[in-house]
Scaffold this motif. Structure first.
Motif, PDB file in Angstrom:
ATOM      1  N   ASP A 140       0.838  -1.246   0.134  1.00 15.54           N
ATOM      2  CA  ASP A 140      -0.054   0.488  -0.342  1.00 15.54           C
ATOM      3  C   ASP A 140       1.099   1.096  -0.132  1.00 15.54           C
ATOM      4  O   ASP A 140       1.756   1.707   0.351  1.00 15.54           O
ATOM      5  N   ASN A 141       0.783   2.286  -0.635  1.00 13.57           N
ATOM      6  CA  ASN A 141       1.967   3.125  -1.728  1.00 13.57           C
ATOM      7  C   ASN A 141       1.185   4.090  -0.134  1.00 13.57           C
ATOM      8  O   ASN A 141       2.249   5.009   0.519  1.00 13.57           O
ATOM      9  N   ASP A 142       0.212   4.253   0.837  1.00 12.48           N
ATOM     10  CA  ASP A 142       0.292   4.773   1.775  1.00 12.48           C
ATOM     11  C   ASP A 142       1.508   4.029   3.349  1.00 12.48           C
ATOM     12  O   ASP A 142       1.968   5.122   3.911  1.00 12.48           O
ATOM     13  N   ASP A 143       2.407   3.186   2.790  1.00  9.43           N
ATOM     14  CA  ASP A 143       2.808   3.053   3.618  1.00  9.43           C
ATOM     15  C   ASP A 143       4.238   3.346   4.028  1.00  9.43           C
ATOM     16  O   ASP A 143       5.466   2.588   4.020  1.00  9.43           O
ATOM     17  N   TYR A 144       4.770   4.222   2.758  1.00  8.99           N
ATOM     18  CA  TYR A 144       6.159   4.131   2.441  1.00  8.99           C
ATOM     19  C   TYR A 144       7.198   4.509   3.709  1.00  8.99           C
ATOM     20  O   TYR A 144       7.608   3.957   3.246  1.00  8.99           O
ATOM     21  N   GLU A 145       6.722   5.399   4.639  1.00  7.33           N
ATOM     22  CA  GLU A 145       6.702   6.799   5.811  1.00  7.33           C
ATOM     23  C   GLU A 145       7.284   5.762   6.360  1.00  7.33           C
ATOM     24  O   GLU A 145       8.258   5.400   6.846  1.00  7.33           O
ATOM     25  N   ASP A 146       6.467   4.570   7.164  1.00  5.98           N
ATOM     26  CA  ASP A 146       6.857   3.657   7.749  1.00  5.98           C
ATOM     27  C   ASP A 146       6.991   2.776   7.245  1.00  5.98           C
ATOM     28  O   ASP A 146       8.735   2.165   8.190  1.00  5.98           O
ATOM     29  N   LEU A 147       7.631   2.358   5.856  1.00  5.15           N
ATOM     30  CA  LEU A 147       8.914   1.547   5.270  1.00  5.15           C
ATOM     31  C   LEU A 147      10.396   1.686   5.106  1.00  5.15           C
ATOM     32  O   LEU A 147      10.752   0.881   5.820  1.00  5.15           O
ATOM     33  N   ARG A 148      10.326   3.090   5.261  1.00  7.99           N
ATOM     34  CA  ARG A 148      11.223   3.806   5.479  1.00  7.99           C
ATOM     35  C   ARG A 148      11.596   3.665   7.067  1.00  7.99           C
ATOM     36  O   ARG A 148      13.393   3.462   7.493  1.00  7.99           O
ATOM     37  N   GLU A 149      10.664   3.661   8.152  1.00  3.79           N
ATOM     38  CA  GLU A 149      11.761   3.440   8.853  1.00  3.79           C
ATOM     39  C   GLU A 149      11.668   2.274   9.176  1.00  3.79           C
ATOM     40  O   GLU A 149      13.599   2.614  10.508  1.00  3.79           O
ATOM     41  N   SER A 150      11.103   1.065   8.982  1.00  3.16           N
ATOM     42  CA  SER A 150      11.794  -0.315   9.489  1.00  3.16           C
ATOM     43  C   SER A 150      12.515  -0.540   9.169  1.00  3.16           C
ATOM     44  O   SER A 150      13.616  -0.853   9.694  1.00  3.16           O
ATOM     45  N   LEU A 151      13.353  -0.113   8.083  1.00  5.42           N
ATOM     46  CA  LEU A 151      14.481  -0.396   7.160  1.00  5.42           C
ATOM     47  C   LEU A 151      15.654   0.120   7.666  1.00  5.42           C
ATOM     48  O   LEU A 151      16.489  -0.683   8.398  1.00  5.42           O
ATOM     49  N   GLU A 152      15.749   1.338   8.588  1.00  7.38           N
ATOM     50  CA  GLU A 152      16.000   2.320   9.250  1.00  7.38           C
ATOM     51  C   GLU A 152      16.990   1.366  10.219  1.00  7.38           C
ATOM     52  O   GLU A 152      17.546   0.852  10.517  1.00  7.38           O
ATOM     53  N   LYS A 153      15.556   0.603  10.538  1.00  7.37           N
ATOM     54  CA  LYS A 153      15.410  -0.221  12.306  1.00  7.37           C
ATOM     55  C   LYS A 153      16.166  -1.280  12.211  1.00  7.37           C
ATOM     56  O   LYS A 153      17.343  -1.402  12.478  1.00  7.37           O
ATOM     57  N   LEU A 154      16.149  -1.568  10.740  1.00  6.15           N
ATOM     58  CA  LEU A 154      16.331  -3.041  10.614  1.00  6.15           C
ATOM     59  C   LEU A 154      18.100  -3.025  10.015  1.00  6.15           C
ATOM     60  O   LEU A 154      19.204  -4.026  10.067  1.00  6.15           O
ATOM     61  N   GLN A 155      18.946  -2.225  10.061  1.00  2.00           N
ATOM     62  CA  GLN A 155      19.851  -1.062   9.725  1.00  2.00           C
ATOM     63  C   GLN A 155      20.824  -1.593  11.291  1.00  2.00           C
ATOM     64  O   GLN A 155      21.992  -2.109  10.326  1.00  2.00           O
ATOM     65  N   LEU A 156      19.751  -0.545  11.752  1.00  2.00           N
ATOM     66  CA  LEU A 156      20.889  -0.815  13.147  1.00  2.00           C
ATOM     67  C   LEU A 156      21.781  -1.610  13.418  1.00  2.00           C
ATOM     68  O   LEU A 156      22.929  -1.836  13.613  1.00  2.00           O
ATOM     69  N   ASN A 157      20.739  -3.751  13.283  1.00  2.00           N
ATOM     70  CA  ASN A 157      21.412  -4.586  13.797  1.00  2.00           C
ATOM     71  C   ASN A 157      22.145  -4.879  12.125  1.00  2.00           C
ATOM     72  O   ASN A 157      21.830  -6.298  12.590  1.00  2.00           O
ATOM     73  N   ASP A 158      21.756  -4.725  11.211  1.00  2.00           N
ATOM     74  CA  ASP A 158      22.288  -5.468   9.991  1.00  2.00           C
ATOM     75  C   ASP A 158      22.678  -4.873   9.001  1.00  2.00           C
ATOM     76  O   ASP A 158      22.569  -3.888   8.574  1.00  2.00           O
TER      77      ASP A 158
END
Lengths: 603, 345
Positions: free
Chosen positions: A309-327
């Motif tokens: 869902d395109n509305d989730d773009y910002e949420d996806l960015r935040e999630s990827l940033e959080k994942l990157q913290l330990n990956d």
């Protein structure tokens, strides 16, 4: 004095295939040494992510320290177990963990025998001159083939039969012998506690309160709390705010010396500043040279990740940033597609890494995403002499400007039962591989080695390998180099309109069959519309595959009486809502499901 | 089942305040399988609850193989004045494809029996686009309609519903699948033929000579109130309330045995009413009356004007002083147009 200090340490790792019992053996060692009281021991202590436990693989390595009293002398030893990530995508991390040890436990399942991954990690260990302690595990299983597996091990490392330990990590049988062998056979570390500091970073992890925690093994010198330290390859300097050793929890210490394994906290917030394989040294008295073997880890596989869902773009960015913290191996940047809207182009170490990221997005962040056709990193030499790298099909320059293209090659190691050699060689040749070596480990087990393009294994290689060998093939790979290749950009068009999300880079010899496959799938998935739809696969202006969806000739209900009215109204309303969600290319409407299904072809 | 029907009739008798029926229709399956005495009792039950003095039309839907002169006489005695006969096709290979029990011989006998009875009105159902038939087959069917001088017929394009034997056979490749182009070709031929013969295509699938339009079916399409009785029957109060009875025969009978009508009620919103108006009126020759449309909220009216325009441009819809109507070219696209013109939030 120094020598005596070093004599107490034994640093080792465990080399094992998934499910061969590495975590269970680690638990037993912790239990026997009293590092963890038995009741506190959660099954498989070393794997602490849910996902790891489920997939049965260790995604991120850890280290743990044990105190062990050698029975006959009552002498105290400090054992550092350094865990290694268990999958092909993490081979560099494995090599750094191995470089931090003097010995390795080679753990082989008595019911399964040696697997490809075990062998490639074993080779890494032998390369680093590690002392190998072979162990056959699961000897209590009714289908254990102890003698056969012994033969495999003897053939592989040339040890004596009596050197091979027999255990059941599950019951604890043989674990005391393992502990004794660690002390007896693995040499103590060498090094000079008085020399300039030289410590190898073999892992790191992100802690939301403390920042990045760096795991290291000291080869020379002594690290003290509050020391100014420098990471040799990045050149960055920090203060060692807290140092210590790792047991089940972090135990702070004032100093750590050569031979030991520990952690340091410096307040680093960005995981990417810490590079596995880098050398820690002291600012005021630096070492002359870093520890050999450092490499910048680069993503190997790229794919677009888009929110459903395109509305989730910002949420996806935040999630990827959080994942990157330990990956730290995960990289991403924004990307947009006419078909899929806004998303991210992500780089991964390999296909498993991609799957793990997808799975963690769904599990930890509740993000449902669409992943585009994965591709590797290509290099193109342009006619003007410039060399460019290509991460996405849409980066591909016009063929007229290209002198040549190169793609990454890997060395693939496959171990299988002799009866599957034929089909596996055929598969690898189909995947543009060349057979390099064929070595019988036993009369029934063969090790095959191929050079092949990485791009071929990011498609459906694993699944095919598994299915033709009925699961009796294990696989591992190491990156080789870049080689010239005849690659083309395959575009998919709907009535002449390019569908960017479906473009891919493929070898010319594969383009036609791949293009045909996509066209056929789209034909099944795009509903008939009021006009003819031409689905084409094209290389530049040349059409190489085509399917046609005939025009709808009518769209009218036959009967519409009493109860039909409400039913029909609801049906049309539902279809209208569905249409709103479709993506439009020119006049052609494509349901999102079509993208998901087509992108599945690749898997 | 009959007891349950009688029970439901009693429970719903209050539906029409004046208890006056203007049309009656026995259909939705094969009511002709009821025995003479069962018919007797059912018709008695209706008569005891409602006045049928002003009945304009009373139809029984039936299959050719069930027609007997005794049954026709009984029906006539109870006011039935119209038979809707499920002919489908006069060709045996078509009937076989459709899985029908009857054959051409039975159809001819049934038609002869009906036409020589006292029941004055008749309609037949036809199905076209059957893969076993070419255009010639359809022409043959229409010639027989003409020869019997049938004043009203319904013609349905073959629609393969899921979970039917036909669907199953087609999936398995035993039977050929209907072909869209052939259906459209036959649809056009049918429309031309009917116009030429003096039938009015007053609804997409219904053709009648002047004065022979089905009064009952027009009730559905004009959004007038109706009461449906029996499993899965739908009812509408002419305003916002619809209800329908459960589909399962067993659940229906059990529930009514304890005096409860197993039904679900639905209240229509403005959007629902608007969409149903579009759906049904677009199919009528008269089209969508402006006067009805303008009674809806502005947002819907605006949407209507915006969304109908492309179809006017395309020549599928024509605007008259009082309505919007489908043209002959637009008729095969009625659902596509309705979908666009529908208003959803």
């Amino acid at each position: 004095m120094a020598k005596e200090q070093l004599e107490q340490f034994r640093n080792f790792c465990i080399i094992a295939h998934i499910d061969h019992g590495k975590s269970t053996l680690a638990d037993r060692l912790l239990e026997k040494t009293g590092t963890i009281p038995e009741r506190q021991l959660q099954e498989q202590t070393l794997d602490n992510m849910d996902l790891e436990r489920e997939k049965g693989i260790t995604i991120k390595s850890h280290a743990i320290q044990m105190q062990y009293t050698y029975p006959s002398t009552q002498k105290q030893y400090t054992l550092n177990l350094i865990d290694t990530p268990g999958h092909v995508d993490f081979s560099y991390e494995v090599s750094r963990a191995i470089a931090a040890c003097e010995g390795a436990l080679l753990l082989v399942d008595a019911t399964q025998g040696i697997q490809a991954q075990t062998i490639s990690n074993l080779y890494k260990a032998i390369e680093h001159d590690l002392e190998i302690i072979p162990i056959i595990n699961k000897i209590d299983m009714p289908n254990a083939m102890i003698e056969e597996v012994q033969d495999q091990i003897i053939d592989l490392i040339g040890c004596a039969r009596e050197d091979i330990l027999l255990t059941s990590a599950r019951t604890g049988q043989g674990v005391d012998e393992v502990l004794r062998a660690i002390v007896e056979r693995i040499p103590p570390p060498e090094g000079d506690p008085e020399a300039p500091l030289q410590a190898l970073i073999f892992d790191s992890m992100y802690n939301p309160f403390r920042g990045v925690i760096v795991y290291f093994r000291i080869f020379n010198g002594t690290l003290r709390k509050k020391d100014r330290i420098r990471f040799y390859n990045t050149g960055r300097e920090y203060q060692a705010e807290e140092i210590g050793i790792l047991q089940l929890e972090r135990i702070p210490k004032d100093h750590l010396s050569a031979g030991n394994v520990g952690y340091v906290i410096t307040g680093i917030k960005d995981t990417r500043e810490v590079k596995v394989g880098d050398t820690i040294t002291a600012v005021d008295r630096p070492c002359d040279q870093p520890i050999q073997g450092f490499e910048e880890v680069k993503p190997m596989v790229f794919a677009g990740i888009y929110p459903l869902d395109n509305d989730d773009y910002e949420d996806l960015r935040e999630s990827l940033e959080k994942l990157q913290l330990n990956d730290a191996a995960l990289v991403f940047e924004p990307e947009s597609s006419a078909a899929l809207g806004f998303g991210f182009r992500c780089g991964f170490l390999g296909m498993l890494h991609l799957e793990i990221v997808q799975e963690r997005l769904s599990r930890e962040f509740d993000m449902e995403v669409l992943t585009t056709i994965p591709n590797v990193r290509y290099r193109a030499k342009l006619k003007n002499g410039e060399m460019i790298t290509i991460h996405t099909p849409n980066d591909m320059p016009d063929p007229v400007h290209i002198e040549y293209i190169e793609e990454p090659y890997i060395e693939a190691q496959i171990i299988t039962k002799a009866e599957y050699i034929g089909p596996i060689i055929k598969l690898c040749l189909d995947k543009r591989g060349t057979l390099q070596r064929q070595h019988y480990l036993t009369p029934h087990r063969v090790e095959l080695s191929f050079e092949m393009p990485l791009a071929e294994i990011v498609f459906d290689f694993y699944d095919q390998l598994k299915s033709i060998s009925r699961g009796y093939a294990s696989f591992d790979y190491t990156p080789l180099d870049y080689r010239k290749s005849d690659l083309v950009k395959l575009d998919i068009r709907l009535n002449g309109e390019n569908v960017d999300a479906l473009s891919s880079l493929v070898h010319r010899s594969k383009a036609q069959s791949f293009g045909r496959q996509i066209c056929q799938k789209l034909k099944e998935l795009i509903p008939r519309q009021q006009f003819v739809i031409a689905i084409q696969a094209a290389i530049g202006a040349k059409i190489i595959a085509r399917e046609t969806i005939p025009a709808l000739r009518k769209d009218v209900t036959a009967k519409c009486y009493g109860g039909d009215i409400t039913r029909k109204r609801k049906l049309l309303e539902k279809q209208k809502k569905g249409k709103k969600k479709m993506r439009q290319f020119g006049k052609v409407q494509v349901p999102q499901k079509a993208f998901i299904e087509v992108l599945k072809i690749q898997k | 089942m009959l007891n349950a029907l009688r029970q439901e009739l009693e429970l719903t008798a209050h539906y029409f305040a004046n208890r006056c029926l203007s049309t009656l229709y026995f259909g939705g399956g094969t009511p002709s399988i009821l025995s003479l005495s069962e018919w007797e009792s059912l018709l008695e039950a209706i008569r005891s609850l409602y006045s049928i003095d002003d009945l304009k039309e009373c139809t029984v839907e039936c299959n050719p193989e069930d027609i007997t002169s005794e049954l026709l006489e009984l029906w006539h005695a109870h006011g039935v004045d119209r038979i809707s006969l499920g002919v489908q096709s006069f060709r045996n290979e078509d009937l076989q494809y459709l899985g029908r029990q009857h054959d051409a011989r039975q159809i001819h006998r049934a038609l002869d029996t009906i036409l020589s009875s006292d029941i004055p009105k008749i309609s037949v159902d036809l199905i076209y686009g059957i893969p076993t038939t070419t255009v010639d087959g359809l022409i043959e069917n229409l010639r027989l309609i003409d020869q019997y001088d049938i004043p009203h017929f319904s013609a349905y394009a073959l629609t393969v519903e899921r979970r039917t034997a036909l669907y199953h056979f087609i999936q398995k490749g035993k039977y050929p699948s209907p072909d869209d182009s052939a259906i459209v070709e036959q649809m056009k031929l049918l429309m031309d033929w009917a116009r030429h013969k003096g039938y009015r295509q007053y609804e997409i699938s219904n053709f009648g000579k002047p004065g022979h339009e089905s009064q009952h079916n027009l009730v559905y399409w004009y959004q007038q109130p109706y009461l449906g009785v029996g499993p899965s029957a739908h009812s509408y109060d002419g305003h916002r309330r619809r209800h329908h009875v459960v589909a399962s025969n067993l659940a229906y009978i059990r529930s009514l045995r304890s005096g409860v009508l197993p039904h679900r009620v639905e209240y229509l919103t403005d959007e629902d009413l608007y969409n149903e108006l579009i759906l049904t009126r677009l199919r009528l020759d008269e089209g969508i009356p402006k006067e009805r449309l303008l009674g809806f909220p502005n947002a819907m009216v605006d949407h209507f004007y915006d969304s109908i325009e492309p179809f006017v441009q395309k020549g599928w819809v024509v605007e008259t002083p009082v309505s919007w109507r489908l043209t002959a070219d637009g008729k095969p696209w009625a659902d596509a147009i309705a979908r666009e013109v529908f208003y959803i939030l």
